[in-house]
Motif scaffolding. Structure first.
Motif, PDB file in Angstrom:
ATOM      1  N   LYS A   1      -3.448 -11.496  -7.195  1.00 44.14           N
ATOM      2  CA  LYS A   1      -4.839 -11.693  -7.622  1.00 44.14           C
ATOM      3  C   LYS A   1      -5.807 -11.672  -6.442  1.00 44.14           C
ATOM      4  O   LYS A   1      -6.948 -11.266  -6.573  1.00 44.14           O
ATOM      5  N   ASN A   2      -5.320 -12.129  -5.310  1.00 38.48           N
ATOM      6  CA  ASN A   2      -6.151 -12.247  -4.114  1.00 38.48           C
ATOM      7  C   ASN A   2      -6.780 -10.897  -3.744  1.00 38.48           C
ATOM      8  O   ASN A   2      -6.089  -9.917  -3.502  1.00 38.48           O
ATOM      9  N   LYS A   3      -8.129 -10.883  -3.666  1.00 36.67           N
ATOM     10  CA  LYS A   3      -8.866  -9.629  -3.465  1.00 36.67           C
ATOM     11  C   LYS A   3      -8.533  -8.962  -2.134  1.00 36.67           C
ATOM     12  O   LYS A   3      -8.342  -7.745  -2.068  1.00 36.67           O
ATOM     13  N   THR A   4      -8.473  -9.773  -1.063  1.00 37.27           N
ATOM     14  CA  THR A   4      -8.220  -9.152   0.238  1.00 37.27           C
ATOM     15  C   THR A   4      -6.793  -8.619   0.315  1.00 37.27           C
ATOM     16  O   THR A   4      -6.556  -7.556   0.878  1.00 37.27           O
ATOM     17  N   GLU A   5      -5.866  -9.357  -0.284  1.00 36.90           N
ATOM     18  CA  GLU A   5      -4.492  -8.873  -0.273  1.00 36.90           C
ATOM     19  C   GLU A   5      -4.399  -7.541  -1.023  1.00 36.90           C
ATOM     20  O   GLU A   5      -3.762  -6.589  -0.558  1.00 36.90           O
ATOM     21  N   LEU A   6      -5.066  -7.493  -2.198  1.00 37.54           N
ATOM     22  CA  LEU A   6      -5.076  -6.257  -2.965  1.00 37.54           C
ATOM     23  C   LEU A   6      -5.619  -5.107  -2.122  1.00 37.54           C
ATOM     24  O   LEU A   6      -5.013  -4.044  -2.022  1.00 37.54           O
ATOM     25  N   ALA A   7      -6.787  -5.364  -1.492  1.00 33.34           N
ATOM     26  CA  ALA A   7      -7.428  -4.309  -0.705  1.00 33.34           C
ATOM     27  C   ALA A   7      -6.518  -3.850   0.415  1.00 33.34           C
ATOM     28  O   ALA A   7      -6.375  -2.647   0.668  1.00 33.34           O
ATOM     29  N   ASP A   8      -5.877  -4.809   1.078  1.00 31.41           N
ATOM     30  CA  ASP A   8      -4.978  -4.461   2.182  1.00 31.41           C
ATOM     31  C   ASP A   8      -3.817  -3.598   1.699  1.00 31.41           C
ATOM     32  O   ASP A   8      -3.506  -2.565   2.289  1.00 31.41           O
ATOM     33  N   ARG A   9      -3.202  -4.050   0.631  1.00 28.16           N
ATOM     34  CA  ARG A   9      -2.009  -3.326   0.185  1.00 28.16           C
ATOM     35  C   ARG A   9      -2.347  -1.947  -0.374  1.00 28.16           C
ATOM     36  O   ARG A   9      -1.574  -1.003  -0.234  1.00 28.16           O
ATOM     37  N   VAL A  10      -3.526  -1.836  -1.017  1.00 24.15           N
ATOM     38  CA  VAL A  10      -3.961  -0.518  -1.486  1.00 24.15           C
ATOM     39  C   VAL A  10      -4.147   0.409  -0.288  1.00 24.15           C
ATOM     40  O   VAL A  10      -3.710   1.565  -0.293  1.00 24.15           O
TER      41      VAL A  10
ATOM     42  N   VAL B   1      -2.760   0.193   2.690  1.00 25.83           N
ATOM     43  CA  VAL B   1      -1.458   0.526   3.266  1.00 25.83           C
ATOM     44  C   VAL B   1      -0.769   1.611   2.450  1.00 25.83           C
ATOM     45  O   VAL B   1      -0.249   2.599   2.980  1.00 25.83           O
ATOM     46  N   ALA B   2      -0.818   1.428   1.116  1.00 24.14           N
ATOM     47  CA  ALA B   2      -0.141   2.393   0.256  1.00 24.14           C
ATOM     48  C   ALA B   2      -0.789   3.767   0.361  1.00 24.14           C
ATOM     49  O   ALA B   2      -0.106   4.793   0.413  1.00 24.14           O
ATOM     50  N   LEU B   3      -2.118   3.794   0.407  1.00 25.37           N
ATOM     51  CA  LEU B   3      -2.814   5.084   0.502  1.00 25.37           C
ATOM     52  C   LEU B   3      -2.557   5.748   1.849  1.00 25.37           C
ATOM     53  O   LEU B   3      -2.407   6.968   1.940  1.00 25.37           O
ATOM     54  N   LYS B   4      -2.495   4.925   2.923  1.00 27.92           N
ATOM     55  CA  LYS B   4      -2.173   5.489   4.235  1.00 27.92           C
ATOM     56  C   LYS B   4      -0.749   6.020   4.229  1.00 27.92           C
ATOM     57  O   LYS B   4      -0.465   7.107   4.734  1.00 27.92           O
ATOM     58  N   GLY B   5       0.125   5.246   3.607  1.00 30.74           N
ATOM     59  CA  GLY B   5       1.528   5.631   3.525  1.00 30.74           C
ATOM     60  C   GLY B   5       1.724   6.930   2.778  1.00 30.74           C
ATOM     61  O   GLY B   5       2.688   7.650   3.005  1.00 30.74           O
ATOM     62  N   SER B   6       0.836   7.231   1.850  1.00 30.22           N
ATOM     63  CA  SER B   6       0.996   8.484   1.122  1.00 30.22           C
ATOM     64  C   SER B   6       0.003   9.544   1.612  1.00 30.22           C
ATOM     65  O   SER B   6      -0.290  10.508   0.911  1.00 30.22           O
ATOM     66  N   ALA B   7      -0.518   9.311   2.835  1.00 29.58           N
ATOM     67  CA  ALA B   7      -1.360  10.299   3.518  1.00 29.58           C
ATOM     68  C   ALA B   7      -2.581  10.702   2.701  1.00 29.58           C
ATOM     69  O   ALA B   7      -2.992  11.855   2.689  1.00 29.58           O
ATOM     70  N   LEU B   8      -3.128   9.734   1.978  1.00 33.67           N
ATOM     71  CA  LEU B   8      -4.285  10.047   1.142  1.00 33.67           C
ATOM     72  C   LEU B   8      -5.527   9.304   1.622  1.00 33.67           C
ATOM     73  O   LEU B   8      -6.642   9.612   1.225  1.00 33.67           O
ATOM     74  N   TRP B   9      -5.306   8.315   2.496  1.00 35.52           N
ATOM     75  CA  TRP B   9      -6.384   7.405   2.876  1.00 35.52           C
ATOM     76  C   TRP B   9      -7.584   8.156   3.437  1.00 35.52           C
ATOM     77  O   TRP B   9      -8.718   7.922   3.038  1.00 35.52           O
ATOM     78  N   LYS B  10      -7.315   9.091   4.347  1.00 33.06           N
ATOM     79  CA  LYS B  10      -8.417   9.802   5.003  1.00 33.06           C
ATOM     80  C   LYS B  10      -9.283  10.531   3.985  1.00 33.06           C
ATOM     81  O   LYS B  10     -10.487  10.603   4.110  1.00 33.06           O
ATOM     82  N   GLU B  11      -8.626  11.087   2.973  1.00 33.77           N
ATOM     83  CA  GLU B  11      -9.371  11.899   2.007  1.00 33.77           C
ATOM     84  C   GLU B  11     -10.166  11.072   1.010  1.00 33.77           C
ATOM     85  O   GLU B  11     -11.164  11.539   0.470  1.00 33.77           O
ATOM     86  N   VAL B  12      -9.713   9.847   0.729  1.00 38.87           N
ATOM     87  CA  VAL B  12     -10.363   9.122  -0.372  1.00 38.87           C
ATOM     88  C   VAL B  12     -11.004   7.796   0.021  1.00 38.87           C
ATOM     89  O   VAL B  12     -11.624   7.145  -0.824  1.00 38.87           O
TER      90      VAL B  12
END
Lengths: 267, 334, 259
Positions: free
Chosen positions: C123-132, C134-145
């Motif tokens: 539920k924690n907003k910052t944890e959610l933001a962090d993990r999202v 990380v996951a987006l970086k991990g799937s090489a999508l972070w830069k684009e989105v």
């Protein structure tokens, strides 16, 4: 916690489905109990003036039948135009308008026919009733024809044309045949719908207590008479209304089911 | 031959256009006398068939009707409200009987459409509030919860029920449903509430069936990917299916609403059919289709024209509602 | 110890007499990529879909045998024994799945990736933001989105959508990821990006992938299983399957004589 919410939600959904079905079962059992208890075969032998329903049933069938004779060819021709000939905007507009007309209030259609047929001809008539029902039916037939023809693969048409057949020949001999079952089902459903209509008949055909085949006079209608009978204070009239409703519903359901049966068998 | 066939098809298609335009023009020209006489005030005026002295503003004096019931005392109209007749009618609304144009030169008859317009909107609203949650429940049950064979059987049952003539819902409502509701909530058996509820029961199968169809457009693989993340059924329905099929569902609801607006017979038995603004939800009143159904045969002159005015209003409202449903929502859903 | 050990596994669809999978024995090794190949209808997708019991959304399937799942704490369970809803949910949080067509949910990019976390109770907003992130970086999508996280996921290209689905699956930190022909709907460039990503993911998760594309299997997988008509014909290290197959059928298939 998630699982509890899930359970509650699913429970609520099933519960509301049960409520809905209970209502519908209630209506049907009422109809069957009341209808069957007032039902006897004498109803088919006498006219309303003698406490029977013969003239009304025949009258309703004639109205719906005549409406079909007018509505089906027109609706099919229009559906063929939209699907086979129509290119671009005009066909789309007609399709949209037909969709809208399909949902137009039936009483308004009754009022329209009253103004353009009943008033000029000087009174209510079977013709006016049939025209009102036909107007109800046309958009439904257009919709089915349009949909069913769109399912016929294009190659079939091209193959026909490649054989040197003219376009209308291809449409009549190949395309319509290929879509026959679907179109027939749609037409049966449309027929089931108009045969149960009351509102468009109220001031076009009205109804009559006597047997009549004269389409230029007020014409016996089962549904309109149900409305009249149900509002009579006497118990016996209401019972007759229930019997009539029962017969009408059975008729509608049989037509409806046979429509579904045709499609299912074909599949 | 080809040419003839094509011409026939084209003219049949054009017939739809001609009919719709014809309906509009016919209603408009038949309503013209009433439109000229009352203008847009018609919509806000609650008085139907009321005698007012000429040249004096209507609020000052009320002349009771001189032209008492002749052929106009329709047995149809009165039958359903017979029992409650005397308690229901307030003094000045007594002259609800339709009469022809009065010959008396010092008074004229005015017609206002507010009561049936309000009645139409309120019965539809009640029907919607009642039917919506149940229809959604049924749709969810059919689309997502029930095993396939049960879903098919119940689905067909629901579709068959949608095909039952509306007059049967009205009869059932009047003789079986309304007494129970009147016991529960008090008030009259014929009222806004009972009419709205019966209307709700009537649109229920239709609404459930088309909502289910919308929900079924959600691709299976989308649901699977949510389940594959560990979502519960509730979460899949709430987060995936509803958002995905939202436009289609809203379109379906509006289409059902359009059907409710124009429904005559299910309401005619139950609304009471009197031109009185309801004070409570359990009061009787009238809707546009019922006003037409019960008064058309006896009306003439300005009264008939006023009914056509009502018909025109109904036609325009339902045209608008259906267009919104079809072209905004359902087109988008495809 | 393989993370999944499929033993004497048979699977029958409802209303069908003959099993679609017959007596399958297959290990899915930890931190490796196992490819399932074979002609259409060989049962490779059916096998993959048994591994997270996604079949059970539709009633009437019959399972026989065992699929043993050894999780990080070394405790072993048979996933075919699962009956309760909460156990299913737990299983699917541990075993993620990516489908043939990208399946972005009808919500924003951020919400898509956060969805699995949210339903898992984060539920924690910052944890959610962090993990999202990380996951987006991990799937090489972070830069684009990263500058349009609140936009609808429907606006992404097909390849981006598929990487989003991978990010969504990765975000809940599963132990296994199942890929069901993840690139068959994508263009060659997007396919390359996804393949790189899958290889990259190997260090965190164990992977099983169904593919039509034999080059893909040889490029990215460590082990390959060849299936034919519901049977597992051959399972070995990928290079052995492609260079030195033991079975005639395998050789015929990989040399393109049928399939």
């Amino acid at each position: 916690m998630r699982l509890i919410i899930n359970k509650i939600f699913l429970g609520l959904s099933i519960f509301s489905a049960l409520i809905g079905l209970a209502f519908l079962a209630w209506i049907l059992t009422t109809l069957f109990i009341k209808g069957l208890s007032s039902f006897h075969f004498g109803l088919f032998l006498n006219d309303l003036i003698d406490g029977g329903l013969r003239n009304l049933i025949v009258g309703q069938m004639i109205l719906a039948g005549l409406a079909s004779i007018i509505g089906i060819p027109l609706g099919m021709a229009a559906g063929i135009y939209i699907q086979e000939y129509g290119r671009g905007k005009y066909a789309d507009v007609i399709r949209d308008l037909s969709d809208i007309m399909m949902s137009a209030p039936s009483i308004v259609i009754g009022a329209f026919v009253y103004a353009v047929v009943v008033v000029p001809t000087g009174g209510t008539s079977g013709f006016a009733g049939a025209i009102a029902l036909a107007i109800m039916m046309i958009p439904v037939v257009i919709n089915t024809t349009d949909n069913m023809l769109s399912l016929v693969p294009r190659e079939l048409r091209e193959a026909g044309i490649a054989l040197g057949a003219s376009k209308y020949k291809v449409i009549i001999d190949i395309v319509i045949k290929a879509a026959k079952v679907g179109i027939m089902t749609g037409i049966l459903l449309a027929f089931a719908r108009i045969i149960g209509e009351t509102a468009p008949l109220l001031f076009t055909s009205e109804t009559s207590n006597y047997f009549s085949l004269d389409l230029t006079e007020s014409f016996p209608s089962l549904t309109v008479s149900i409305y009249d009978l149900a509002n009579e204070p006497e118990e016996s009239s209401r019972d007759l209304a229930w019997a009539a409703s029962f017969i009408l519903t059975v008729l509608v359901l049989i037509i409806n089911l046979s429509g579904r049966f045709i499609t299912r068998n074909k599949k | 031959m080809e040419k003839i066939f094509q011409k026939l098809a084209l003219s049949s298609a054009s017939l739809v256009f001609v009919l719709l335009v014809g309906i509009f023009i016919t209603l408009y020209s038949a309503a013209k006398p009433a439109i000229d006489e009352f203008g847009f005030d018609f919509i806000t005026n609650p008085d139907w068939n009321k005698e007012v002295p000429i040249e004096i503003s209507s609020s000052t004096a009320v002349t009771p009707s001189t032209n008492m019931s002749d052929k106009a005392s329709s047995e149809v109209k009165d039958a359903s409200i017979e029992d409650e007749d005397d308690m229901m009618l307030d003094d000045e609304d007594d002259d609800m009987m339709l009469d022809d144009e009065d010959d008396d030169v010092t008074t004229k008859t005015i017609y206002g459409g507010l009561v049936p317009i309000v009645g139409t909107l309120l019965t539809t609203l009640i029907a919607l509030v009642f039917a919506l949650p149940i229809a959604m429940g049924i749709a969810v049950f059919l689309a997502e919860i029930a095993p396939k064979n049960i879903s098919n059987v119940v689905g067909i049952a629901i579709e068959l029920l949608a095909a039952i003539p509306s007059i049967i819902f009205g009869m059932w409502g009047l003789y079986y449903f309304a007494p129970i509701i009147a016991d529960m909530f008090g008030g009259y058996q014929v009222s806004l509430l009972t009419a709205g509820l019966v209307l709700g029961v009537m649109i229920l199968p239709f609404m459930a069936a088309i909502t289910r169809d919308s929900m079924n457009t959600t691709p299976a693989v989308l649901k699977e990917s949510a389940y594959a993340l560990g979502a519960t059924k509730f979460e899949v329905i709430k987060d995936i299916i509803f958002p995905y099929s939202k436009v289609g569902i809203i379109g379906s609801i509006i289409l059902a609403l359009g059907r409710a607006l124009g429904e005559t017979m299910a309401v005619a038995f139950l609304i009471g059919s009197i031109f009185v603004l309801p004070q409570k939800i359990t009061d009787p009143t009238i809707s546009i289709p019922v006003a037409m159904a019960n008064n058309f045969g006896e009306a003439s002159g300005l009264g008939e024209s006023a009914l056509f005015y009502l018909a025109l209003i109904l036609f325009i409202i339902s045209f608008a509602v259906i267009s919104i449903a079809k072209f905004y929502f359902l087109k988008k859903a495809k | 110890m393989p993370v999944l050990n499929i033993k004497k596994f048979s699977f029958t669809y409802p209303g069908v007499e003959h099993p679609s999978l017959k007596n399958i024995n297959l290990p899915i090794k930890r931190h490796a990529i196992t490819a399932l190949i074979g002609p259409s209808g060989c049962g490779k997708s059916t096998l993959l879909r048994s591994m997270n019991r996604i079949h059970d959304l539709y009633p009437g399937n019959k399972y026989e045998g065992k699929i043993e799942f050894t999780d990080q704490d070394k405790s072993v369970s048979d996933i075919l024994e699962i009956k309760k809803e909460n156990e299913f949910i737990e299983l699917r949080q541990k075993i993620g799945m990516i489908f043939q067509k990208p399946t972005p949910f009808p919500m924003s990019i951020f919400e898509n990736v956060a969805y699995g976390l949210k339903i898992a109770g984060v539920k924690n907003k910052t944890e959610l933001a962090d993990r999202v992130e990380v996951a987006l970086k991990g799937s090489a999508l972070w830069k684009e989105v990263h500058d349009r996280l609140d936009k609808s996921a429907m606006g992404l290209s097909g390849g981006q959508q598929q990487r989003l689905c991978i990010a969504r699956a990765v975000a809940v930190k599963p132990e296994i990821l199942l890929f069901d022909e993840p690139t068959s709907a994508l263009d060659p460039i997007s396919t390359g990006a996804i393949e790189e990503l899958i290889v990259e993911l190997k260090k965190d998760v164990s992977i099983a992938i169904v593919t039509h594309n034999m080059q893909q299997a040889s490029r990215i997988s460590d082990f390959t299983a060849f299936m034919y008509l519901g049977d597992l014909i051959e399972f070995d290290k990928t290079e052995n399957i492609f260079l030195n197959p033991k079975e005639k059928k395998t050789e015929d298939y990989i040399t393109g004589r049928f399939g």
